[in-house]
Design a protein around this motif. Structure first.
Motif: not given
Length: 306
Positions: A222-234
């Motif tokens: 599973f990949l849960y995206t955070r949303g919003g304008p910010y990048w996330q390192d997974v």
């Protein structure tokens, strides 16, 4: 494992009924009296309500002399690269660099030509109404997958579930269309830099199998995206990926074969109709020395020893 099954079914309600096809059609006699049997593979999906394609394989080929010459130049060039890389080391890298490699950027998006390595599909292939598109992001340094999800099934009387969009990488090919594989045996963690809209996605990793009936086997997480304008390192350990086939988690689980990886994919099917988008910067592999887990799921012996 029961909780994992429940989560998997909640995210993806697309069952294997849309993939069910007969293994063979009834044998018929030709005009010359010779028995003719046509095999139909399960992967050759036919949209419900459409007549089957009864053409022979050579009847589907478009013969073009200029296209053939371009193919000859392409494949002999790849054959030359295979010979040169074999003397240098794995994938053309020196052997010492391959052994000491700690990080590897497998896919990155740095120009429109990088999109040619990917395939975008949706439930329109089975008559659905979802749409998905792929384009370069700002400054041509990322890819943007966007579209609209619609879970309304087509009115064909057969399909019961619909509503999915998929982005998957192409199978790497060598000279004369020989299958090639990615070797991730030096790494234990999948590292991605993404920016989503808060929707849950499924990451699918496909690996080579021994038998043809296992061609639908895939490893997912599973990949849960955070949303919003910010990048996330997974960062996802490769030991977390579980085996499924045609949307069903298998009882007999085993670890992912890291030395024969065919590709990676992203699937959206959360039954939330509306627009979506997922932006990807790069997909890489790394070796996390703090992660010592070999496989995350408990295995059971169906016939325990007495």
């Amino acid at each position: 494992m029961a909780a994992l099954r429940t989560t998997f079914k909640t995210l993806f309600g697309i069952h294997s009924i849309i993939y069910r096809q007969p293994l063979s059609i009834p044998s018929t006699f030709t005009c010359s009296g010779i028995l003719s049997t046509r095999s139909v593979y399960e992967r050759d999906y036919r949209r419900p309500g459409q007549p089957p394609d009864t053409r022979w394989p050579w009847q589907k080929i478009r013969f073009d002399f200029s296209k053939g010459m371009d193919g000859i130049r392409k494949h002999f060039g790849l054959l030359k690269d295979d010979f040169v890389q074999r003397w240098t080391g794995p994938e053309g890298k020196p052997l010492i660099n391959h052994m000491l490699e700690q990080t590897l950027v497998q896919w990155e998006f740095r120009g429109a030509e990088s999109l040619n390595q990917w395939i975008v599909s949706s439930d329109q292939e089975i008559g659905g109404h979802s749409v998905a598109y792929l384009k370069m992001g700002r400054n041509n340094v990322t890819c943007l997958l966007y579209g609209t999800l619609c879970s309304t099934p087509p009115r064909d009387g057969e399909t019961r579930y619909s509503g999915y969009c998929t982005l998957r990488s192409k199978q790497p090919l060598g000279s004369f269309d020989r299958k090639k594989h990615y070797d991730w045996s030096n790494f234990n963690t999948l590292h991605m830099r993404i920016r989503g809209d808060g929707r849950p996605w499924m990451i699918n990793v496909s690996a080579e199998t021994y038998f043809s009936h296992q061609r639908d086997d895939i490893y997912s997480y599973f990949l849960y995206t955070r949303g919003g304008p910010y990048w996330q390192d997974v960062k996802i350990p490769l030991s977390k990926f579980f085996l499924s086939s045609r949307g069903r988690i298998q009882d007999n689980q085993h670890a992912l074969w890291l030395d024969k990886i065919n590709g990676i994919g992203f699937t959206l099917g959360d039954k939330a109709d509306g627009p979506f988008q997922l932006e990807i910067d790069f997909i890489a592999l790394c070796n996390d020395n703090a992660h010592t887990e070999e496989f995350a799921y408990e295995l059971y012996k169906r016939n325990p020893e007495v």
